[in-house]
Each structure stands twice: as structure tokens, then as C-alpha cells.
Design an enzyme around this catalytic site. Sequence first.
Site, mmCIF file in Angstrom:
data_model
loop_
_atom_site.group_PDB
_atom_site.id
_atom_site.type_symbol
_atom_site.label_atom_id
_atom_site.label_comp_id
_atom_site.label_asym_id
_atom_site.label_seq_id
_atom_site.Cartn_x
_atom_site.Cartn_y
_atom_site.Cartn_z
ATOM 1 N N ASP A 341 0.855 -1.174 0.000
ATOM 2 C CA ASP A 341 0.000 0.000 0.000
ATOM 3 C C ASP A 341 0.897 1.232 0.000
ATOM 4 O O ASP A 341 2.065 1.164 0.403
ATOM 5 C CB ASP A 341 -0.885 -0.014 1.243
ATOM 6 C CG ASP A 341 -1.851 1.151 1.286
ATOM 7 O OD1 ASP A 341 -2.420 1.471 0.234
ATOM 8 O OD2 ASP A 341 -2.021 1.728 2.367
ATOM 9 N N ASP A 659 -2.186 -0.931 5.770
ATOM 10 C CA ASP A 659 -2.645 -0.488 7.083
ATOM 11 C C ASP A 659 -4.131 -0.175 7.117
ATOM 12 O O ASP A 659 -4.711 -0.083 8.184
ATOM 13 C CB ASP A 659 -1.864 0.747 7.539
ATOM 14 C CG ASP A 659 -2.018 1.924 6.578
ATOM 15 O OD1 ASP A 659 -2.566 1.717 5.471
ATOM 16 O OD2 ASP A 659 -1.593 3.036 6.928
ATOM 17 N N ASP A 663 -7.194 -2.684 2.733
ATOM 18 C CA ASP A 663 -6.132 -3.655 2.473
ATOM 19 C C ASP A 663 -6.460 -5.051 3.003
ATOM 20 O O ASP A 663 -5.805 -6.025 2.634
ATOM 21 C CB ASP A 663 -4.819 -3.198 3.137
ATOM 22 C CG ASP A 663 -4.333 -1.874 2.602
ATOM 23 O OD1 ASP A 663 -4.426 -1.666 1.382
ATOM 24 O OD2 ASP A 663 -3.865 -1.045 3.401
#
Length: 918
Positions: A341, A659, A663
Site C-alpha cells: 500500500d 494499514d 487492504d
Amino acid sequence: MPRRPDSPAASALRAGDAHHGLPVHEVVLLLETDPDRGLAGDEAARRLDRFGPNTLPAAARGGPLLRALRQFHHPLIYILIAAGAVTAALGESVDSAVIFAVVLVNAFVGFVQESKAEAALDSLRSMVRTTARVVRDGRERAVPSEDLVPGDLVLVEAGDKVPADVRLLRAVELRVDESALTGESVPVAKDEVLLDPLTPVADRRNTLHSGTLVTAGRGAGVAVATGAGTELGEIHRLVGSAKVLATPLTEKLARFSRALTVVILVLAAVTFAIGLARGQGAPGTFTAAVALAVGAIPEGLPAVVTITLAIGVSRMARRRAVIRRLPAVETLGGTTVICSDKTGTLTENQMTVRAVWTPDGEFSVSGSGYVPDGEFRRGDGGAVPVVSDRALHRCLLAGALCNDAVLAGPAAETGGEGRWSLTGDPTEGALLTAAAKGGLGPDATSAFPRVGTVPFSSERRYMATVHRDEAAGGHLLLAKGAVEQVVELCSASMGADGAARPLDREAVLRAADELAGRGLRVLATAELPGAEPGGLGEGAPPDSMPDSMVFTGLQAMLDPPRAAAVDAVRACRTAGIGVKMITGDHAATATAVAGRIGLLTERREGEVLTGADLDALPAREYPDAVERARVFARVSPEQKLRLVEALQARGQVVAMTGDGVNDAPALRQANIGVAMGRGGTEVAKDAADMVLTDDDFATIEAAVEEGRGVFDNLVKFIVWVLPTSLGQGMLVLVAILFGATLPVLPTQILWINMTTAVALGLMLAFEPKEEGIMRRWPRDPGRPLLTTGLALRVLLVSALIVGGAWWLFTWERAEGASLAEARTAAVNLVVAVELFYLFSCRSLTRSMWSAGVFGNRWIIGGVLAQMAGQLAITYLPAMNGLFHTAPIDGEAWLRILGIALLASLAVAVDKRLRRQLV
């Protein structure tokens, strides 16, 4: 919870995905609520009973008993249990007790490690119960968030966490941080506008999503979905639907164990059949077959595997990584692709001003995040005092004063250690930090108390404030916002000397475009000394602002890459590990960050794909396009999940870092999910295999290195232990084939297996990582635990053990030694060969001497302990009686050492020949 028959509200809840495409009054009617008075208290209670609490379904984690039983669910454990049961049935209570002791020790270690990991995660979870502000029966009240129901009138303001999916009825300068849900790094403006029903989640301006954070303004809306019905709940469902994959280590060990089981059973059956064919008694032949099975089973392997992984867990914990499942340590070592990410993982998730442009030039700004440490430099020159350039000074002052955010340093009780924190909009936090770097902190700005405000709005696209100028004795009007809008308010610009000059609008716009082309977000600032505060405020008409302001400059900012991200990405690519950025943010922003961390060194076609690009790809082209691309922008949670699945279908071992809530499904689907412990959401942590307590991407690279070291040590142990198991089994088989006396007994085999596994083999778990471990290409996921070369080495050492022990046993008998003495010599020979071979196994490619004999102090201690054990079993009467051994003389020891040295020399020659061939 069973639900009662549907009401219109229930139907509206099921159709909640389309509420953003309906007029507000229709949403209110469908949910049977009042836009001013909210729900009645008794109706809210009925809906709570019907729809259940506003919480996500809890994941079944299992209690201590289930966690304990899981430790026995392993093919090698099944083999040990079977061996223990057979030996117990034969009346060999000592042998059986030893085997079952190994099983229990292995289970205990695994149980303790899982319990520690769960406790560590529990400590990361926030235990604060959140509340929501609602209007019920016409009165505002605070209720626990879990008591919120569809139809509730919800009130939010800056600092609130959105408790449910809410369709806005009213909004005043409302901005929301949706990075946890969509990956968008900049807070988005919210209003009541009617949208197309097909508008994607990330662009639904009229909806507040559960779990997001209000950074500015205030609003009111009706809850359209709670609990599992929210967008957060949909992601939770995706997490539950994603399969938890077996790790490469568990798959390889399972295949290895199955193959080993077949080999052992076949050899035991052959041994029994040959014994019967030679006319030997069934009980004695069966005992020999059991001896072969016990000898061939590496009893210490499950325990050593568990302990080696636990040692890796301990090492990683010291490097700020919490491992939830033991095999995850090794899985990282086998990773071939890291899907990361962007926001909060590769970047700081803290907007930072990187450049300030004034009519007389551009200044670069050093530092990162909200820590107010940095310098201003013009070009390649040295640091420039802010006070030396009047336009720079006033530009920073405008950014600090025309600002509603609050920046706070580390708490005093931490001794100044910790992170700077922001309350408010990250963009305004960046402006405060830049001003503080220039010496314009709270003390400097306190001389300009605010007396009026024109708040930011999506229509105006700027914010203006009026301040009393204590020094000048008048008022100061300041503005900041979108470049085009602020420039329209200006008729002049400020030079470095502070003098006003004609405004060159084209130059300002060109500079703004150039800064935006670098992936920076650009804001303009302006001032008007001597302004009067009258007529300026929240309800001020658009034409109330003067058009004679003085342009002071542009501030350009971005969410900066983490300081260690560049080195970490470079190290991963050197190690042959692909790194891909997967984000919900815009393509331009993602591309700029990717360029700064070295992920995109030069832009090629197909290296950056958006969610729309992915949807447009034909199915046959999808896998190739995914493997080729390095940046994926504006993707949805479902697309992230599909990306991971596509990579896995190509044989990749995928680690997914993240986080945010968005995700979580991909974290669960990945071979290993890595969540951020400090800034990560609880949904992400629960879906992950590993949690980083420092949120530092560089820890991923350290984890990969640690995982490779763990896998190396496991392979070293297997290469070391198999020759003993195979050699002992072959000794028994040779004895049966020739109708000879067994050179070693089952109890002696157990002694060898258990003591050497603990005193010698286990010490390989403490072996330090070899040099250049991160310069090696990732191992092929399909490659077996043992390569052909290592398998041949195992056979070589096994043959040396069989030949040496058989020759020594025969020699000792021929020289008049008793049966017990000859068997004792054979037992000590097997241990001596293992001991010398242990030093060779410290490196599977380099020689024993180049690896360093004393490089692992644990091995030295283990060797001394094993030597003491061999002296005890050889010379202590109690041990002689228990294991049917007898003292041997010095000449026998010399023969043992000579054969062990020859075996060690043969292994060294094998290594040298293979290095030359490579």
C-alpha cells in the site's frame, strides 16, 4: 441474530448501495425517519433488536484448547505418534515415553508462541469504546456507537470518527480523511449533492463511510447502513471469503513428510518380509522393522522446526515485528513479490511542504512529516534565513495564520521522545510545520490574533482570515487556497524586499503547473494589510472579498516517502524481489511517489495501471499486465484481492503490506499479510500474519532477510539430520538382508536421535545469517526442500555412516569385543560422524574452515554437551544397563575419530567439486 420480517427500512438498508443516487427526501422516506427530530427512542430500540448492534461479526479465534490441539495437526507429528504407539504396544515403555515427550515439547513450544503473538496483538488493540452523537426524539444525545441503527440522525464534526455509513443531509465545510478505506492521502470535501448511482465508493461526496475520520467542518446525515451492511462490513466479508493459504514451508514439509512416511513404511515392510523369508522369528523380525522405522524417523525434526521458527520470531520481535503464525517467518524469506500500500506504508501519511515558490525564485524545504526541523535552500546553495526574503516570510506566515489545525509535539512524560501529532487537516498541518521550520511557531504567530474567518468551501476553494496586527496597529487579511482562485483575488505580488510589484499571472500559473507536474499539491497565499474585518465571515457573499490582495507565494507539498523506503525498495530489488505499489489514490500522486522511492526509474508503457484500466483488460491479458505493472492506482478492495490472486496464479509468493481497512481482503489472501501496528486499522491487523509495531517499510526488508536466514537454517538441519536417520535405517536393513546381528538397538537409536537433535542439530537454529543473503535471487517456490546436489550429499553421508558403522562393528567383534562393546563403538561412530558433519553443515556451499569453526558459540556448547553424554552412555554403569552399552578402549576411540575425519573430508571434497562445477 435472527431478523424479523422486513420493513421499508430493512429494504432500504439492503438497497443502501444506491442511496447516494437518490434525492435526500426519498432516502428519509425509505428509512422512515425525520430529518430534524431523528428517530423516536422506542423505534430505535426496535430497530436495534431487528438489525443487531452496529459492529462487525467477530472472527472466531478459538480458545486455548483449540490452540493446543492445532499443535498436533502436522504430518510429522502423526508419524511420531504412530511410532510412539507401536513402541508402547511392544512393551518398550522407555522408548515410547521418549517419543511422546518429543511430541509434547513440540506442542508446548508452538502453543506458547501462538499465545504470545495473540497477547501482543491484543495489546495493540484500542480498548476505548466510541460514542456517536445522534438526534432522537428531537434532542441531541450521545449513544454508544454499537447502538446506532439505520435511520438515526447522526451529527459529526472535526475530530469525530464516522460511526456508520451516513447519507448527508447538511454539511458545512466538511472534509473527511478516507485514507483507511480508499487510500486517498488527502481529505476529501463532502456535501449533499445528488450523484449518479454508478459513482464509485471513493468519489461519493454525499456519503460518510464508517471508520473514516472527520478532519474539518461539521455535518448531519441519516444512517443508511450499520455493522455488516456498511462498506467496512463489505470489506470484512471479503476478508472472510479469502482463503488462508498454506505457506511454502508447510507445503514443502507436508510433501517431505508424506514421502518420508511412504519410504519408512516400505522399508519396514521390506525388512519384515525379508526376515520372514529367511526363516527368522516373527517377533524378532517385527522388532527389527520397528527399529528401522524408529531409526529412519527424524524425531527431532518437528521440534527443531518449531524452535527454529520461534527463534526467528524472537529475532524479529527485537526488530519491531509481531509474528502471529510461526511459518510466516519463513514465508517472508521465500517472498518473490511485495505488494505494498502507498499511504502510511511507503509514505509517512503526513503531508509535508517540499517547495516554496515566490516571484523571485523557488526554495526547497528539507525535513519530513510534522517534525518542525528543516531548512530552506535556494537552488544548490546553502540554507537561507527566512527573514532574508520578505515574500518567503509572508507566504509562510499566511500558511500558519490562515489555518485551523493544531500541531502538538511529543508528550512531556515521554521525555521529548515520540511522534508529533496533528489535529485537523493534514494539508494545514504541513503549512504549520513549514512555518515552524522558518521560525514562525506559536510564539511568532500569537502577535496576530484572529478576528474573522471565511472558511474554505468547495465552491470558493480558498480560506480567508482577518487578524489584528499588534505591531502595525491595524488588521491583516490573509488567504490561502487553490492557485487560480487566490490569484483572482490579487492585483500585485510581493518581491524579496517586500515591495509590491505588478502581478504576472501567467508566471504564477506556469510555476504552479510545473510543481504539480512533480506530483506536488500546490496552494497559493496572499495578504492585504490594513483590511477591515467587517462583512467577512462564514456567510460572506462571494463578492465580499477584495480583489486587491498581494500575492506572496506558492507552497507545494506531498505525503513524503518514508526515509528508509528508498533503501528498502532498492534492497528488495537487489534480492530479486519485485515491489508493486497498490493504492486507492490518484495515478499522478502514486506515480510521483513511485519515482521518488525508485520504483519507477523510467516510465514505460504498462507500468502504471488504474482500476479502470484493470477492468478494461481482457481476461487473457490480465495476468501478463499485472506482472508487468509496478504501480496500481485508484483500485478498489475487490481489485486488490484479484491482483494478489493473479500473481499467485503465476506461481509468485506474495507478501501484501498495508494499514487500511481497504487492504484487509488482500492481506488475508496473500501468502503473508503484513499490517502496520501503529497506524493500521484493527481489521488489517486481524487479517495479517505479521504486524509491524513501528509501521516502517524498511522492517519488511529486514523481515525478508530474517526469513531467508530461518529457511537456510531449517535446510541445514534437514541436510544434517537425514543422513543419520537414513543411515540407521539402512544399518538395520543390511543386517536383515545378511541375517546378521543388529549393529545398533532401538533404544540406542533413540538415544542417538534425541540427544543429537537437541545438543547438535538444534544449535543450527542459532546459526547467524550468511553473508550476501540479500544478494541471492528468491528461491523457486516450486523447488523441493532438498536440491539434487543436497540429496546426493545426504546419500553420501548416509553411505559413510552405514559403511563405517558396519565395518567398525564387524572389526570390533573380530577383535574379540563383546556384542555390547561393538554396539557401543558403532553408536559412538554414528554420533562422531554427525558431530564432524555438523560443522560442515554450517554452510551448505562453503568449506567448514571458511565458515568459521567458532562462529556459532551455541554449537561449541552443544558439542561439549554431546561429548559428555557419549562418555556417560559409554562408561556409567546405570547408562550401560539402560542402553545395553559397555566401556570401550582408547584404540576403539581412535578408529572412531579416524572414520569421522574421513567422512568429513569426503563432504569437503564434494563441496569443492560442486563449487567448481557451478
